[in-house]
Design an enzyme around this catalytic site. Structure first.
Site, PDB file in Angstrom:
ATOM      1  N   THR A 195      -0.016 -13.227  10.273  1.00 33.60           N
ATOM      2  CA  THR A 195       1.028 -13.847   9.393  1.00 33.60           C
ATOM      3  C   THR A 195       2.078 -14.149  10.867  1.00 33.60           C
ATOM      4  O   THR A 195       2.615 -13.365  11.452  1.00 33.60           O
ATOM      5  CB  THR A 195       1.712 -12.885   8.598  1.00 33.60           C
ATOM      6  OG1 THR A 195       2.662 -11.792   9.080  1.00 33.60           O
ATOM      7  CG2 THR A 195       1.000 -12.397   6.982  1.00 33.60           C
ATOM      8  N   GLY A 222       2.825  -2.448   5.588  1.00 29.39           N
ATOM      9  CA  GLY A 222       3.753  -1.579   4.926  1.00 29.39           C
ATOM     10  C   GLY A 222       3.531  -1.310   3.571  1.00 29.39           C
ATOM     11  O   GLY A 222       3.664  -2.986   2.776  1.00 29.39           O
ATOM     12  N   ASP A 223       4.723  -1.281   2.869  1.00 33.69           N
ATOM     13  CA  ASP A 223       5.057  -1.778   1.222  1.00 33.69           C
ATOM     14  C   ASP A 223       5.874  -2.600   1.055  1.00 33.69           C
ATOM     15  O   ASP A 223       5.056  -3.846   0.171  1.00 33.69           O
ATOM     16  CB  ASP A 223       5.968  -0.618   0.892  1.00 33.69           C
ATOM     17  CG  ASP A 223       5.658   1.195   1.047  1.00 33.69           C
ATOM     18  OD1 ASP A 223       4.140   0.805   1.117  1.00 33.69           O
ATOM     19  OD2 ASP A 223       6.504   1.952   1.681  1.00 33.69           O
ATOM     20  N   GLY A 265       2.610   0.465   8.173  1.00 31.85           N
ATOM     21  CA  GLY A 265       4.223  -0.275   8.170  1.00 31.85           C
ATOM     22  C   GLY A 265       5.205   1.473   8.950  1.00 31.85           C
ATOM     23  O   GLY A 265       4.354   2.121   9.320  1.00 31.85           O
ATOM     24  N   SER A 266       6.466   1.515   8.354  1.00 37.98           N
ATOM     25  CA  SER A 266       6.899   2.696   8.393  1.00 37.98           C
ATOM     26  C   SER A 266       7.297   3.273   7.712  1.00 37.98           C
ATOM     27  O   SER A 266       7.520   4.700   8.112  1.00 37.98           O
ATOM     28  CB  SER A 266       8.613   1.939   8.533  1.00 37.98           C
ATOM     29  OG  SER A 266       8.712   0.297   9.430  1.00 37.98           O
ATOM     30  N   THR A 267       6.822   3.146   6.122  1.00 34.85           N
ATOM     31  CA  THR A 267       7.141   4.470   5.182  1.00 34.85           C
ATOM     32  C   THR A 267       5.599   4.594   4.726  1.00 34.85           C
ATOM     33  O   THR A 267       5.590   5.196   4.570  1.00 34.85           O
ATOM     34  CB  THR A 267       7.851   4.027   3.697  1.00 34.85           C
ATOM     35  OG1 THR A 267       9.507   3.561   4.533  1.00 34.85           O
ATOM     36  CG2 THR A 267       8.398   5.480   3.047  1.00 34.85           C
ATOM     37  N   GLY A 514      11.361  -1.505  -0.597  1.00 34.09           N
ATOM     38  CA  GLY A 514      11.819  -1.975   0.465  1.00 34.09           C
ATOM     39  C   GLY A 514      12.614  -3.312   0.982  1.00 34.09           C
ATOM     40  O   GLY A 514      12.761  -3.488   2.499  1.00 34.09           O
TER      41      GLY A 514
END
Ligand SMILES: Nc1ncnc2c1ncn2[C@@H]1O[C@H](COP(=O)(O)OP(=O)(O)OP(=O)(O)O)[C@@H](O)[C@H]1O
Ligand SMILES: CCCCCCCCCCCCC/C=C/[C@@H](O)[C@H](CO)NC(=O)CCCCC
Ligand SMILES: [Ca+2]
Length: 544
Positions: A195, A222-223, A265-267, A514
């Protein structure tokens, strides 16, 4: 269990020992033959190295006649004939087989399969069988391939979107190094798009992507990336079928494509809460074997206008404020949540408003259950025939209002915001944390990371609901909404009509998986799809 007829059975050589190898439609098994005469070709005593080596916690038995193993056909990833000559040449690297024994068994094939490792991890393991004759070897390869071809739930063509920007910005590396080789091994063809901007994947899916060419879409991120997939696919399906997303009552038409996530991702809460771990290899293997997991989806509206879908957390107050603050610190990577979490905890803002909700009285189970729901062993729906009970209304001052449609487990909180939430029961767990002291709020937060019950506190309540609404005490004007949408955090006409002013703003933001929602007043409906909806590798939705 019904006994399956054998498709093939032969005595084959594996690591110097003879094994009885057998295949039926469900299982590939190999069992070591008689211990006394098991050595072949003069017996090999020197140690040798094996390619992949992962713990075999499952599937290995040691009976009187030696070890036996079993692999479900549905978890075989690939089979290929082996060039034994090149395998046994000593080129200074590890060898699969010592040369002597293979002289008598010169043909070989390798089966790659899923091996369950520690803490929900899956790994790819290889086993190589040597045969006396080439024809037998080919028969094995062909028969196993036929069985794999018969597994219709497996994807063959995937559309992959990589977010190079999520988490620690490792999406491309994770895909190239850990995932692409597995897709190639499993003969899955891919079209990969890296992307270039936020919502690139969503808009591509909504308007351009030639979806007919694919069996599923996969996001590496991620989410937020998962959310882009959901919005792109669901919106396109509704548009194609003339469904008005703005109407909260309208039923959504389910999409036929499944969505997979490779966590980067982060979470990674959607991945973690469904698979049990945020591990790219594990997720890739789930995708390859065609696993699917239905999921609940909440649709969020404001004044009959569709805002967003949510599959994990809708959080107002604490989690909304953490997100709003952390977005400005994306450069910090996943650590931004720790920084903003601590800062938000210190500000200790509370928000006044009214929560109305429709309790889910027609299901079994409560948010206080001790059970955990993950992909593969989620509870089936236990719908009771009568829909009892009406709306309940709670007014108050809240530090946090959270709706968890799944546990929201993640590495920060392995049991999640609502540990007993179900993935696919058409409900969301509404958690109300009323104004309390900083000390008590800290106790509540810390319980998310320990075995103690975060709901067992007198300022916390939790309800399993089908729908809910939130209305802030002070009405939000259009100009305030415009300001928010333009990215300016509004400290909301502090003091005006705000008798208990202690610098707490009148509004927080909703954290929707998020993403920040500009509206404080929202109405939410949750639904499970009788079809598979999304996740780890899944299909989709219906609504509300
Ligand atoms: N090429 C890109 N450049 C900038 N932003 C992008 C790009 N591709 C996607 N995004 C956006 O990046 C945001 C964050 O992505 P993602 O959810 O993958 O990672 P994360 O926020 O670090 O992880 P998590 O959601 O698990 O906390 C999403 O809102 C997504 O829309
Ligand atoms: C002061 C001590 C604090 C200890 C608190 C630990 C509690 C952790 C609970 C974590 C809940 C995660 C819910 C998931 C939300 C995701 O949809 C969203 C997008 O990825 N992530 C966040 O909003 C990121 C949210 C991060 C919050 C910290
Ligand atoms: Ca649920």
């Amino acid at each position: 269990m019904e006994k399956q007829p054998r498709l093939l059975a032969s005595q084959l050589l594996l690591k110097n020992s003879l094994f009885e190898v057998s295949l039926n439609r469900v299982l590939l098994t190999w069992k070591e033959i008689a211990t006394k005469k098991k050595r072949v070709s003069g017996g090999i005593h020197h140690p040798f190295k094996v390619g992949f080596c992962f713990p075999k916690f499952l599937r290995r038995d040691k009976g009187e006649s030696g070890t036996s193993h079993g692999v479900s056909v549905s978890e075989i990833l690939a089979v290929r004939e082996l060039d034994v000559d090149s395998e046994t040449k000593d080129d200074g690297r590890w060898q699969k087989m010592p040369q002597k024994s293979t002289e008598a068994y010169p043909y070989a094939f390798t089966v790659s399969y899923v091996e369950r490792a520690w803490q929900h991890r899956w790994r790819c393991s290889d086993v190589t069988f040597h045969c006396l004759e080439g024809a037998l070897c080919q028969q094995w390869v062909q028969t196993i391939r036929e069985q794999l071809t018969a597994l219709t739930s497996r994807p063959k063509h995937l559309l992959v979107y990589i977010n190079p920007y999520g988490g620690k910005q490792q999406g491309e590396r994770i895909y190239e190094q850990k995932v692409a080789p597995l897709f190639t091994l499993a003969s899955i063809s891919t079209h990969v798009i890296v992307t270039e901007h936020a919502n690139h994947a969503r808009d591509h899916l909504r308007t351009e992507a030639e979806l007919k060419k694919y069996d599923g879409v996969v996001c590496v991120g991620g989410d937020g990336m998962f959310s882009e997939m959901v919005h792109g696919l669901v919106s396109r399906t509704q548009r194609d079928n003339g469904v008005d997303q703005n109407s909260p009552e309208e039923k959504l038409v389910p999409c036929t494509l499944r969505i997979g996530i490779i966590p980067a991702g982060s979470t990674d809460c959607i991945c973690y809460a469904t698979v049990g771990i945020n591990d790219p290899v594990t997720s890739a293997l789930h995708i390859i074997v065609g696993d699917a997991q239905p999921m609940d989806v909440c649709s969020v509206h404001h004044n009959n206008t569709f805002l967003r879908y949510s599959v994990s957390l809708l959080g107002y107050g604490f989690y909304g404020d953490v997100l709003a603050d952390s977005e400005r610190k994306r450069w910090m990577g996943p650590a931004r949540y720790d920084f903003s979490g601590f800062k938000t905890f210190l500000t200790h803002h509370y928000y006044e408003g009214t929560v109305s909700f429709l309790p889910a009285t027609d299901i079994l189970g409560t948010p206080r259950d001790k059970t955990r729901c993950r992909a593969g062993y989620h509870q089936p729906l236990f719908l009771l025939p009568e829909y009892k009970g009406g709306w309940r209304v709670i007014r108050g001052k809240f530090l946090a209002i959270n709706a968890a449609s799944m546990s929201c487990a993640c590495p920060r909180s392995p049991k999640g915001l609502s540990p007993a939430a179900h993935l696919a029961d058409g409900t969301t767990d509404l958690i109300l944390v009323r104004k309390c002291s900083r000390f008590n709020f800290l106790r509540h937060l810390l319980r998310h990371t320990s075995k103690y019950d975060q709901f067992d506190m007198n300022f916390v309540e939790v309800h399993r609901v089908r729908r809910f609404r939130f209305t802030p005490r002070y009405c939000q004007s259009d100009s305030e909404l415009d300001l928010r949408e333009n990215g300016k955090r509004l400290f909301s006409q502090i003091c005006r009509d705000h008798p208990a002013c202690s610098c707490s703003p009148a509004y927080s933001s909703w954290n929707c998986d998020g993403e920040i929602l500009p509206h404080a007043a929202i109405e939410v409906g949750c639904v499970t799809t009788p079809y598979n909806l999304l996740c780890k590798y899944t299909v989709h939705s219906e609504s509300i």
